[in-house]
Scaffold this active site. Structure first.
Site, PDB file in Angstrom:
ATOM      1  N   ASP A  17      17.199 -72.035 119.851  1.00  0.00           N
ATOM      2  CA  ASP A  17      17.288 -71.532 121.221  1.00  0.00           C
ATOM      3  C   ASP A  17      18.577 -70.752 121.442  1.00  0.00           C
ATOM      4  OD1 ASP A  17      14.983 -72.937 121.412  1.00  0.00           O
ATOM      5  OD2 ASP A  17      15.648 -74.364 122.909  1.00  0.00           O
ATOM      6  N   GLU A 273      12.419 -69.920 115.277  1.00  0.00           N
ATOM      7  CA  GLU A 273      12.153 -68.588 115.813  1.00  0.00           C
ATOM      8  C   GLU A 273      13.178 -67.550 115.378  1.00  0.00           C
ATOM      9  OE1 GLU A 273      11.863 -66.529 120.244  1.00  0.00           O
ATOM     10  OE2 GLU A 273      10.954 -68.478 119.927  1.00  0.00           O
TER      11      GLU A 273
END
Length: 378
Positions: A17, A273
């Protein structure tokens, strides 16, 4: 036009994140001349990938981004023109109330997780009115196809990748104290979750027909590898040799250096990610360890990406990629044929990845899309 942006980030899985939010913040300032304040709840973790960040200082300026410690007792501050709630973190009530009091409503964006699933394009840019205040939040979904928000990609990233030649690679390796490449060696970067079958991989690499250098960042996975190879390594050794395998354990790198590590390696194991996207821009063969979700929800996301990524691959290549990724994510035991078949396709995969990058370039990058969306709202 220069706007003020507030980005809110809670550190959930250590680096994913905050990795995305830090790249987002830097690109807004460097490529688009925006003013950015980044609120982060875990500065210590943040400092692992941004060495200039001092985790002891609650407010600081790093690379033209104002970084603030996000604490439970949130201060009364003037909300920015644009407010990004990253990955469904919840804004402080006091901040939302301040947004509602502004004469001109800020552009409020929920930047969601990256997915290749077909529904993403349908939900991208959908508005969500606040139940109590005259505020509207817009869902912004990154993605791999037109109609989604695109991927993080700095303006000069691919040009830098293009000029990263053998001399530049050697200079980078020397600067970072990375082990000198041996003749015929396969160089691998390993970044994965604790759930990955690391024991199986170490066994396969040790018995490789070619010498292998495995580069691993410090942390739990590196500790596991040291434990697996404890019979040949002392506990504090950063270089461990066993049969054909050499393991080099390294400190975490700043993001620009991590990009160069991905450019320097023959195969990149990535996770989550941020590193997943950077491996795609690197164009070298990569293997994705997707974030495990309850009730196996992550398998749909993995399959959705593979469905896009393997289009145009010869059937045997697509099968080999799916098999290796399936094994690495625990779908079945990682075995020698899966690894050997994947390894044999290195050159072909690099060519495929270059075509994949061209396809991704057909859409705007994520930050350019966000800036354009904001200007249309304001």
């Amino acid at each position: 036009m220069q706007r003020r942006w507030d980005i809110f980030c809670t550190v959930v899985d250590n680096f994913g994140d905050i990795g995305v939010c830090w790249r987002l913040a830097k690109q807004l300032t460097q490529d688009h001349n925006q003013m950015v304040r980044l609120w982060v709840d875990d500065l210590r973790c943040f400092s692992c990938i941004a060495p200039d960040v001092n985790p002891e200082i609650q407010q600081q300026n790093v690379q033209a981004v104002e970084i603030c410690q996000w604490q439970k007792a949130f201060p009364e501050v003037e909300p920015a023109d644009v407010v990004i709630e990253a990955f469904a973190c919840e804004l402080p009530d006091i901040y939302i109330a301040a947004m509602a009091r502004k004469n001109k409503q800020p552009v409020w964006i929920n930047l969601d997780y990256l997915s290749a699933e077909p529904w993403v394009a349908q939900y991208h840019r959908l508005p969500s009115p606040h139940p109590r205040f005259p505020l509207t939040k817009t869902f912004f979904f990154p993605g791999f196809v037109p109609g989604t928000g695109g991927l993080l990609r700095e303006k000069n990233l691919l040009a830098q990748r293009e000029v990263f030649d053998i001399a530049a690679e050697q200079a980078f390796l020397d600067q970072k104290g990375l082990y000198e490449r041996r003749s015929g060696e396969i160089r691998i970067a390993l970044f994965c979750y604790d759930t990955a079958p690391v024991e199986n991989l170490i066994g396969l690499l040790s018995e490789s027909s070619s010498p292998v250098l495995l580069i691993v960042p410090q942390g739990r996975v590196a500790d596991r590898i040291a434990a697996i190879l404890s019979h040949v390594a002392s506990p504090n050794e950063s270089l461990i040799k066993h049969q054909q395998l050499t393991v080099q354990i390294i400190p975490f790198m700043a993001q620009n250096d991590y990009d160069r590590l991905l450019w320097s390696c023959d195969i990149n194991f990535v996770r989550g990610e941020d590193s997943f996207v950077r491996a795609q821009w690197a164009s070298n063969p990569f293997i994705w360890n997707i974030y495990p979700q309850a009730e196996g929800a992550h398998w749909k996301k993995l399959e959705a990406f593979l469905d896009l990524y393997t289009v145009g691959m010869p059937p045997e290549m697509a099968t080999a990629v799916r098999e290796m990724w399936f094994c690495w994510n625990g779908g079945k035991a990682l075995n020698a044929p899966a690894w050997v078949n994947f390894l044999a396709l290195r050159e072909s995969l690099m060519q495929h990845n270059k075509e994949w990058v061209k396809q991704l370039l057909e859409q705007d990058d994520l930050v350019s899309g966000l800036v354009q969306f904001v200007e249309n709202q304001l």
